[in-house]
Design an enzyme around this catalytic site. Sequence first.
Site, PDB file in Angstrom:
ATOM      1  N   GLN A   1       0.940  -1.298   0.159  1.00 27.45           N
ATOM      2  CA  GLN A   1       0.016  -0.007  -0.136  1.00 27.45           C
ATOM      3  C   GLN A   1       0.799   1.320   0.038  1.00 27.45           C
ATOM      4  O   GLN A   1       1.750   1.428   0.892  1.00 27.45           O
ATOM      5  CB  GLN A   1      -0.955   0.292   1.123  1.00 27.45           C
ATOM      6  CG  GLN A   1      -1.966   1.082   1.143  1.00 27.45           C
ATOM      7  CD  GLN A   1      -2.774   1.033   2.314  1.00 27.45           C
ATOM      8  OE1 GLN A   1      -2.406   1.557   3.422  1.00 27.45           O
ATOM      9  NE2 GLN A   1      -3.953   0.430   2.416  1.00 27.45           N
TER      10      GLN A   1
ATOM     11  N   TYR B   1      -7.578  10.783   4.304  1.00 29.69           N
ATOM     12  CA  TYR B   1      -6.140  11.402   3.678  1.00 29.69           C
ATOM     13  C   TYR B   1      -5.808  12.167   2.685  1.00 29.69           C
ATOM     14  O   TYR B   1      -7.285  12.832   2.270  1.00 29.69           O
ATOM     15  CB  TYR B   1      -5.466   9.727   3.750  1.00 29.69           C
ATOM     16  CG  TYR B   1      -5.116   9.051   4.920  1.00 29.69           C
ATOM     17  CD1 TYR B   1      -3.792   9.056   5.554  1.00 29.69           C
ATOM     18  CD2 TYR B   1      -5.979   8.347   5.612  1.00 29.69           C
ATOM     19  CE1 TYR B   1      -3.448   8.359   6.555  1.00 29.69           C
ATOM     20  CE2 TYR B   1      -5.665   7.667   6.898  1.00 29.69           C
ATOM     21  CZ  TYR B   1      -4.220   7.752   7.308  1.00 29.69           C
ATOM     22  OH  TYR B   1      -4.169   7.173   8.342  1.00 29.69           O
TER      23      TYR B   1
ATOM     24  N   ARG C   1      -6.793  -5.360  13.142  1.00 28.50           N
ATOM     25  CA  ARG C   1      -6.400  -5.543  14.635  1.00 28.50           C
ATOM     26  C   ARG C   1      -6.487  -7.044  15.322  1.00 28.50           C
ATOM     27  O   ARG C   1      -5.844  -7.223  15.936  1.00 28.50           O
ATOM     28  CB  ARG C   1      -7.324  -4.664  15.201  1.00 28.50           C
ATOM     29  CG  ARG C   1      -6.923  -3.069  15.156  1.00 28.50           C
ATOM     30  CD  ARG C   1      -8.033  -2.282  15.819  1.00 28.50           C
ATOM     31  NE  ARG C   1      -9.155  -2.188  15.241  1.00 28.50           N
ATOM     32  CZ  ARG C   1     -10.322  -1.745  15.892  1.00 28.50           C
ATOM     33  NH1 ARG C   1     -10.182  -0.948  16.920  1.00 28.50           N
ATOM     34  NH2 ARG C   1     -11.529  -1.717  15.218  1.00 28.50           N
TER      35      ARG C   1
ATOM     36  N   CYS D   1      -9.177  -9.704  19.787  1.00 33.77           N
ATOM     37  CA  CYS D   1      -9.184  -8.183  19.810  1.00 33.77           C
ATOM     38  C   CYS D   1     -10.076  -7.384  20.471  1.00 33.77           C
ATOM     39  O   CYS D   1     -11.238  -7.877  20.372  1.00 33.77           O
ATOM     40  CB  CYS D   1      -9.004  -7.482  18.530  1.00 33.77           C
ATOM     41  SG  CYS D   1      -8.977  -5.918  18.375  1.00 33.77           S
TER      42      CYS D   1
END
Length: 682
Positions: free
Chosen positions: A104, A197, A356, A379
């Site tokens: 990525q 972003y 996660r 998690c």
Amino acid sequence: MDPRLEPLFTPWRIGNCEIKNRIVLTSMGGTNLLGWMEKNHFDKDGARFIMEVAKNNAGLVLPGCQPVYNPMFGQWLYKNKKMYEDLKAWLPEFHKTGAKLFIQLTAGFGRSFTISGLMETLYTNKFLRVVSKPFMDLDKITATASPSPNRWSDKVPSRELTVEEIHEYVEAFAKCARLLQDAGVDGIEIHAVHEGYLLDQFTLKYVNHRTDEYGGSFENRYRFPVEIVQAIKKECGKDFPVSLRYSVRSMTKGFREGALPGEDFVEAGRDMEESEKAVKYLQDAGYDMLNCDNGTYDAWYWAHPPIYMPENCNLEDVEHIRQFVDIPVVCAGRMEPYTAAESISAGKIDGAGFARQFLADQEWVTKMKEGREEDIRPCILCHNGCFNMCHYKGVANDQELSDSLHLSRCAVNAETMQWDKHYIHKASKPQTVSIIGGGIGGMEAARVLKLRGHDPVIYEKDSVLGGTFIPASAESYKEKLRSLLAWYRRQMEVLGVKVNLNHKVTDTETFKDGPVIIATGSVPRLLKNVPGYERMIEACDFLNGAEAGDTVAVIGGGLTGSEIAYELALMGKNPVIVEMKDDLISQTGVCLANSSYLREWFALHKVPVYLETTLKEVKEGSVICRTKDGKDIEIACDSVISSAGYIPDPLDKKGAYLVGDCKNVGNLRSVIWGAYETAMKI
């Protein structure tokens, strides 16, 4: 394996790349192969994590995002050719697992870049701003589509990115993609028209007010991500897969204002109507997959769901958007495997993204596949170890530097990404170790000691293991915490740890067999200086079942008090929060995604919150409080819950090891990591 999960383990394709199953590890900062917030290099810890995930039956693996321009030290990612050679040498071993690897790449954070107090100092001091540029050029790395406020700080505004800089970024994406293709990577993911972003900031009307070719019309706002994929395809060929991390809806009311599940609001960012058009436009530009969720940093709880968010919170929107494209679509965000499998079977999505949970247990897919789900360490969506960037009034980001440089660790798994200091090695001289207290700290110490070859013996004063984690996991929405408690209890059984229940150890009781660990936790801080304090219900007593009336004053607006108020509201009661500080949840370690959800939920549901207010007296049917301007106010209530914090409560035993809250009151991360480290010393 439960047959309902079988759709998760069917093959699919992204362009010409076949993926063996539908399990996708989605990127998390700090699981990088080429470094994170440091000089770029082939990262052996990141590679170890990625390899463990691949060995344990993930189909598509996406390491942490790699900025094409490194925020630290200002290095372009394509400059260091050596790390691509190291990656190429490592990839054959990775591909033996049968998994596929997409790297990525990101243009960066723009106005979402997490600002700390130190960074505010670097920026506001003209001399320091100049001398710090070689290692942190805040003016460049926070630049965005149009001048905008930073998500975290009013002291570091974001300027407009120039057209020349945009072209420089586009060129960098193409160069990096070619180097990764030559190294043997299976594809690229562009980060991101997603989560607010930098690339997303160009697409969002509330951020982008440009009048040049990168602003205004729909086509202009999406030009930046379109030019990136076109440049990569030109450099790498049309058959090299390029995925896009994508937020279906922004779920944002404006700067620093998110929209909660079910809220009626006016979308400031990308609404569903625009998204239906955008996904087709991005597909036609050349993207081969959409890796989807919702939200922005202004509505961060959608992309990083805390425990208060519903499971599969983004699934309905992603299933809807799937109808408008011909390329595969992945959904991420508190995904539940059985629901994901059902959606895949129905052709509503193509892959399921998980993140996660891989930090908590890199083997969880293997365990699920083998029908050992009760062995999966869950998690708990706390963000204490992985993303603990916290923000409250007057503080941009109260986070330790060691955390900002090593994001993807895990509160419930001390070993993840810390293998250099947290690892099991056999004891040279096995001993009997007495553990006083059977809460999470005591059980974690016992687990590690047993794995090392010692003989731990737990002495617990109550009839069950769990200690204060029992009330801590009691609220209706904390099923994940209850799963963790069940996991620990099972570990004690599986490992054969000796447990003595209903055994309250006294100060005078001695243990001559070997070392002693004290894990007796903490006791509530009682407000004995407040007249009528005896009328209050202590927080743990309420969580353990003590009755409260309809209107309840919660004294203390830290995380515990806020979560109790949230639970009271879910129960149909009327909480009122009284907090001495100037903001709720003003404490280190609580992620902004978690705290902003609760603050915004209380505001939406008009829960009364009295900040900078001190309790003076508890009366029958009301409390008297003093406000910051010195005025006394009376708040009517049926019950009062005290959540004023806790103080350590160790037994006095010379030479014993202290772990958990009986040493220093902290959070679950400090308890588990501290217990692990103590068990390693013996």
